[in-house]
Design a protein around this motif. Structure first.
Motif, short mmCIF file in Angstrom:
data_model
loop_
_atom_site.label_atom_id
_atom_site.label_comp_id
_atom_site.label_asym_id
_atom_site.label_seq_id
_atom_site.Cartn_x
_atom_site.Cartn_y
_atom_site.Cartn_z
N GLN B 243 0.83 -1.20 0.00
CA GLN B 243 0.00 0.00 0.00
C GLN B 243 0.87 1.26 0.00
O GLN B 243 0.62 2.20 -0.76
CB GLN B 243 -0.88 -0.02 1.25
N ASN B 244 1.91 1.28 0.82
CA ASN B 244 2.75 2.46 0.90
C ASN B 244 3.60 2.68 -0.35
O ASN B 244 4.10 3.77 -0.58
CB ASN B 244 3.64 2.42 2.14
N ALA B 245 3.76 1.61 -1.13
CA ALA B 245 4.48 1.78 -2.40
C ALA B 245 3.52 2.17 -3.51
O ALA B 245 3.93 2.31 -4.66
CB ALA B 245 5.21 0.49 -2.75
N GLY B 246 2.23 2.32 -3.18
CA GLY B 246 1.23 2.71 -4.18
C GLY B 246 0.92 1.61 -5.17
O GLY B 246 0.50 1.86 -6.29
N LEU B 247 1.11 0.34 -4.75
CA LEU B 247 0.98 -0.78 -5.67
C LEU B 247 -0.24 -1.65 -5.38
O LEU B 247 -0.33 -2.77 -5.88
CB LEU B 247 2.25 -1.64 -5.62
N ASP B 249 -3.16 -1.80 -6.42
CA ASP B 249 -3.93 -2.32 -7.56
C ASP B 249 -3.10 -3.26 -8.44
O ASP B 249 -3.62 -3.88 -9.35
CB ASP B 249 -4.49 -1.16 -8.39
N ALA B 250 -1.81 -3.36 -8.16
CA ALA B 250 -0.96 -4.19 -9.01
C ALA B 250 -0.51 -5.47 -8.31
O ALA B 250 -0.19 -6.45 -8.98
CB ALA B 250 0.27 -3.39 -9.45
N ARG C 63 13.08 6.41 -1.65
CA ARG C 63 12.13 5.48 -1.09
C ARG C 63 12.81 4.49 -0.15
O ARG C 63 12.34 4.21 0.95
CB ARG C 63 11.41 4.73 -2.21
N GLY C 213 -2.83 5.88 -9.89
CA GLY C 213 -2.09 5.17 -10.94
C GLY C 213 -0.59 5.33 -10.84
O GLY C 213 0.00 5.13 -9.79
N LEU C 216 0.68 7.61 -8.17
CA LEU C 216 0.59 7.03 -6.83
C LEU C 216 1.84 6.20 -6.56
O LEU C 216 2.39 6.19 -5.46
CB LEU C 216 -0.66 6.16 -6.73
N ARG C 217 2.30 5.51 -7.62
CA ARG C 217 3.51 4.69 -7.45
C ARG C 217 4.76 5.55 -7.29
O ARG C 217 5.76 5.10 -6.75
CB ARG C 217 3.68 3.76 -8.65
N LEU C 219 4.76 8.25 -5.62
CA LEU C 219 4.59 9.06 -4.40
C LEU C 219 5.46 8.49 -3.29
O LEU C 219 5.34 7.33 -2.93
CB LEU C 219 3.12 9.04 -3.97
N ARG C 221 6.65 8.87 0.69
CA ARG C 221 6.39 9.51 1.98
C ARG C 221 7.74 9.78 2.64
O ARG C 221 8.52 8.86 2.85
CB ARG C 221 5.54 8.59 2.85
#
Lengths: 253, 329, 380
Positions: B243-247, B249-250, C63, C213, C216-217, C219, C221
């Motif tokens: 989730q924190n990697a923004g993944l 949905d993948a 990251r 999309g 988001l990837r 992004l 923190r």
């Protein structure tokens, strides 16, 4: 002259054993008194009653004219009785000024005393002042105690006592485990203390040291004070005779 | 110190020696069943609910004795087992053995004392009570963890269209259940020629380590499609890293065991699939087996796999599926 | 009259002076060795990860740095209080389960307070206060038994850790406490700064940008709240240990407890405070665990205990007491985390990871010991 310390009829028992038997002793300002005796003669027990480690079962301790009842060593230190033990009571991992100020650190106040930090500069300069006043030279004030020699550590302990206005200094075998030059320097320090008016009780087995610096010699044997002599008016031979019980100025029980 | 310790030990021994005398003798018609799960946790708590439900449903008088170890550890479980045997009134013992070798001897002793053993969740020996080295227990009722891993692999493959790289977040090497789940998962993935297990890491049952390892793996393998967490902590940590990697949905994350927490994380989108065992069924069935045996049924199966349910966000509210969530009220 | 005259520099020969200079370099190097070691590890992984990976994989990324920072937070928090305790010559083996207890208590409070209609934000604050109070109580019990009853800390904290474990399991019913407010989840996983990379290259402060999309990837923190909280605790710990009387007394007790006592240091009170502190920093780790993983877990800290002690020891704190610094513990925690992350990124097989981590821990402590030898020789 009023005595600084006056012991009246001190008696201390451990179970069935009486370690100190009705001892009277006065210590006057600016004198160095040697306390000698064989092992088990009661000299350490007597001294621990004075420094607050033990409570005497009978008798009275008067210090600066007042009757004292110490419950802890810190009580004795608060009135100015400083004891320098063989293990020196220094923290080997701290530097010289940190040791001199241990437990009584100088602090800087911020926000009306809400936040207090250590005042290292003040502790350093004050330590330097007291060390200089005793004519002690130490390599580096940042050095940890465990990097110092035995004599230097002894000096730091003495400087600490002097800084905190010791009114009576008790030294337990201060020259043990020291090389000969260092022993001499410690004796010099004791003379220095006498010059500044601080009386010293010196406990030692090393009679030449005792004769070198003391004004008076008190001998104990089996819990009794068996002799009290002016150093100048006695000699080793006589003192040894008292120590081994061959002579006594009191009647045995 | 040592005196105090000695005193405590003496008092402890005294209490232990008196304890068996305090056990009340049972009248002969009652079937007395002991239940000794592995540790205090929701899985075994649900199993206990199954056990109690079966006792309640029983037409015959059943006395139930429950002891729960604080640790999943044979050296904690064995003394409790010995104490249960020492009571002298047990007819049956339903046990989740905490070690497949170390519990053989104590359970043999229990069996010799006249207690029939039923394994639930875990087994002793190799689990084959017909031809294996250990045959004295009545039956082994539990999930097949290898099968569970395979089911996880199939469910994941279906979700991702049968292609892509996957990663395993495992607990600690040497735990038979999680090792078997990982093994089954690898076997399951091997059925799909376009899929590959890239690596497997051990998080020591720590979510923080699971996050760290998964984050690092995501950095290395940018085209990962799925992660199998062999228990809930492993999957939760992996899911948070995803989730924190923004993944989210993948990358699909599969959790093993349907604790309420796992299901909550499913609803929050941290994990995508939850594989549920059926501890209630294990407990219920074990009691039924004991009663049946008591009534003279001699053809009980030596092995009963209780199967799995796959929970996802689509079916989680379906009561038929929701009943497999390890819910303790 | 002088006890020992200082060596007069002017009388030194040229060779003596050059030996002195060499020693000075060695001394300086040995004082910053932990930094050197850490940087060497980072350089090693940067090179080896780029070389061995197919495609564009780098170790030194924004990251990854954030992943490592967040990974060290629980270990470091547990290690901070422990640093004080070990410097004072003690040890606290209860911090693992104290972290778990704090996680459970704070989670239960947050869940139940919100269920009773209290707003999530004040509820979370109360929950955190509750978790810290519970931890502090455990520390108080540790401290009282150690200071007043004179039972060795190893035994006391081991025993207390069993008790705390039981209490944490009882409170939680042995399972993860679920059903926490989403604000708690956000606190655990959101951050002070956000960086949207991948061409957009925007920096956001406090508020997470609404992206989807590919963005988001991209992004990142930066300084997640757990990292910020931990940094604040680190700053307080540095101040306390190195600037205040409290810190000085900690060293004094570790150096010579008897001397500290005779010098009027309130040894008992100080010892009690140290164990309270240790439990409280572990308790903070427990709060952050509940927030990050949105669940109160009784077993949250147990697997981290040995790692946290390893971090303290790698950082140069002597288990015999009296020696150590906060910065050392921070670096110790970083060394372990960099190593673990680097090994996974290199794709090193799990069993080999154990072997490498264990070896490096021993190596680090060995270097630290030889450092003492070097300093000893250089200063004598």
């Amino acid at each position: 002259m009023e005595p600084v310390l006056s012991l009246r009829n001190i008696l201390k028992r451990f179970g069935g054993l009486t370690a100190v038997k009705h001892v009277n002793l006065d210590i006057f300002p600016g004198e160095v008194v040697g306390l000698v005796g064989d092992n088990g003669a009661g000299k350490s027990t007597l001294i621990k009653c004075v420094s607050g480690v033990y409570h005497p079962d009978e008798g009275e301790i008067q210090f600066m004219g007042q009757t004292m009842a110490f419950s802890k060593p810190i009580d004795a230190r608060r009135v100015g009785i400083e004891t320098i033990y063989q293990d020196l009571a220094l923290a080997p991992n701290l530097n010289i000024s940190a040791n001199i100020f241990m437990g009584r650190e100088a602090k800087r106040r911020y926000f009306g005393g809400l936040i207090k930090t250590l005042d290292e500069e003040k502790m350093l300069s004050e330590s330097r002042r007291v060390i200089d006043s005793l004519d002690i030279r130490l390599p580096n004030f940042g050095a940890q105690i465990d990097k110092l020699s035995g004599g230097q550590r002894q000096a730091v302990a003495i400087a600490r006592a002097v800084y905190w206005n010791a009114r009576l200094m008790i030294m337990d075998e201060p020259t043990n485990n020291l090389g000969v030059p260092e022993q001499r320097k410690v004796l010099d320090l004791i003379r220095k203390l006498r010059e500044s008016g601080v009386p010293v009780i010196l406990i030692s087995h090393t009679l030449p040291d005792v004769f070198a610096v003391t004004d008076r010699i008190v001998v104990m044997h089996r819990g009794h004070k068996v002799a009290e002599k002016q150093t100048a008016q006695t000699d080793s031979q006589t003192v040894v005779e008292y120590m081994v019980g061959a002579r006594s100025d009191v009647r045995a029980d | 110190m040592s005196k105090r310790f000695l005193l405590l030990t003496l008092v402890g021994l005294l209490v232990l020696s008196i304890a068996p005398m305090l056990a009340v003798a049972q009248d002969d018609d009652t079937i007395t069943i002991g239940f000794l799960p592995g540790v205090v946790d929701p899985f075994y708590q649900v199993m206990e609910i199954g056990v109690r439900q079966a006792v309640e449903d029983s037409a015959l008088p059943v006395e139930l004795v429950v002891q729960i170890p604080e640790n999943f550890n044979p050296s904690v479980q064995t003394p409790i087992l010995d104490a249960l045997v020492a009571r002298g009134d047990l007819d049956y013992l339903i046990i989740a053995a905490t070690d497949k070798e170390q519990l053989i001897a104590p359970l043999q002793a229990a069996h010799d004392a006249g207690i029939e053993i039923i394994s639930v969740d875990t087994f002793i020996g190799d689990g084959d009570y017909v031809n294996g080295p250990v045959t004295f227990p009545l039956s082994y009722i539990g999930s097949d963890n290898v099968e569970g891993g395979r089911i996880a692999a199939e469910a994941l493959a279906e979700n991702v269209g049968g292609t892509g790289k996957v990663y395993i977040q495992n607990v600690t090497p040497g735990i038979s259940t999680t090792d078997q789940r990982a093994q089954g998962f690898r076997e399951g993935i091997a059925e799909f020629p376009d899929m590959e297990v890239v690596s497997e890491d051990f998080n020591n049952d720590d979510e923080n380590t699971s996050v760290q390892q998964t984050s690092a793996t995501l950095e290395r393998e940018s085209d990962l499609v799925g992660i199998f967490g062999t228990n809930v902590f492993s999957a939760n940590g992996a899911g948070i890293a995803v989730q924190n990697a923004g993944l989210s949905d993948a990358v699909d994350v599969i959790a093993f065991d349907a604790t309420t927490f796992a299901v909550e994380q499913l609803r929050a989108g941290v994990v995508s699939l939850v594989i549920a065992q059926k501890p209630f069924d294990m407990g219920y069935l074990a009691v039924q087996f004991a009663i049946a045996h008591n009534q003279g049924v001699s053809s009980l199966p030596k092995r009963v796999p209780t199967g799995y349910a796959v929970i996802d966000i689509e079916n989680v509210d379906d009561p038929e599926v929701a009943r497999f969530i390890y819910q303790v009220e | 009259m002088a006890l020992e005259s200082q060596t007069d520099v002017s009388t030194l020969t040229a060779t003596q002076q050059s030996v002195r200079a060499q020693r000075h370099v060695l001394l300086t190097l040995s004082r910053v060795w932990a930094w050197v070691f850490l940087i060497a590890l980072i350089v090693f992984f940067s090179l080896s990860v780029s070389i061995t990976s197919e495609g564009d994989v780098n170790f030194l990324t924004l990251r990854n740095s954030q992943n490592i920072l967040i990974a060290i937070t629980p270990v470091l928090l547990m290690g901070l209080g422990q640093t004080f305790v070990i410097i004072a010559g003690g040890i606290d083996l209860s911090v693992g389960w104290v972290m778990g207890l704090s996680s459970v208590i704070s989670a239960l409070l947050a869940r139940d307070l919100v269920a009773r209609g209290i707003d999530p934000t004040p509820a979370i604050f109360l929950a955190f206060a509750g978790g810290i109070a519970a931890s502090g109580m455990v520390g108080l019990i540790n401290g009282l038994i150690i200071a007043r009853l004179k039972v060795p800390p190893f035994i006391v904290t081991l025993g207390v850790s069993f008790i705390v474990r039981g209490v944490a399991l009882l409170f939680s019913g042995g399972q993860t406490v679920a059903g926490l407010p989403t604000q708690l989840r956000d606190f655990g996983n959101e951050s002070l700064l956000y960086w949207v990379g991948g061409g957009a290259n925007q920096l956001h402060f406090l508020r997470r940008p609404e992206v989807t999309g590919e963005q988001l990837r991209a992004l990142d923190r930066i300084l997640g709240w757990p990292v910020v909280i931990t940094a604040i605790v680190v700053a307080i710990a540095i101040f306390l240990l190195h600037k205040t009387q409290f810190g000085r007394h900690t060293y004094a007790i570790g150096g010579n407890k008897e001397a500290a006592l005779r010098a009027g240091v309130p040894v008992d009170r100080h010892t009690i405070l140290l164990y309270v502190m240790s439990a409280v920093t572990a308790g903070i780790a427990g709060l952050l665990h509940s927030a990050r993983f949105s669940g109160g877990s009784p077993t949250a800290g147990d697997p981290l205990l040995l790692g946290s002690i390893a971090a303290v020891v790698i950082g140069g704190v002597s288990l015999f007491g009296g020696v150590g610094q906060i910065s050392g513990t921070v670096i110790g925690a970083l060394i372990i985390a960099v190593l673990q992350t680097g090994l996974v990124m290199l794709g090193v097989e799990a069993f080999w990871q154990f072997i490498v981590v264990g070896s490096v821990v021993i190596l680090a402590v060995l270097i630290d010991q030889s450092r003492d030898l070097i300093i000893g020789r250089a200063e004598s």
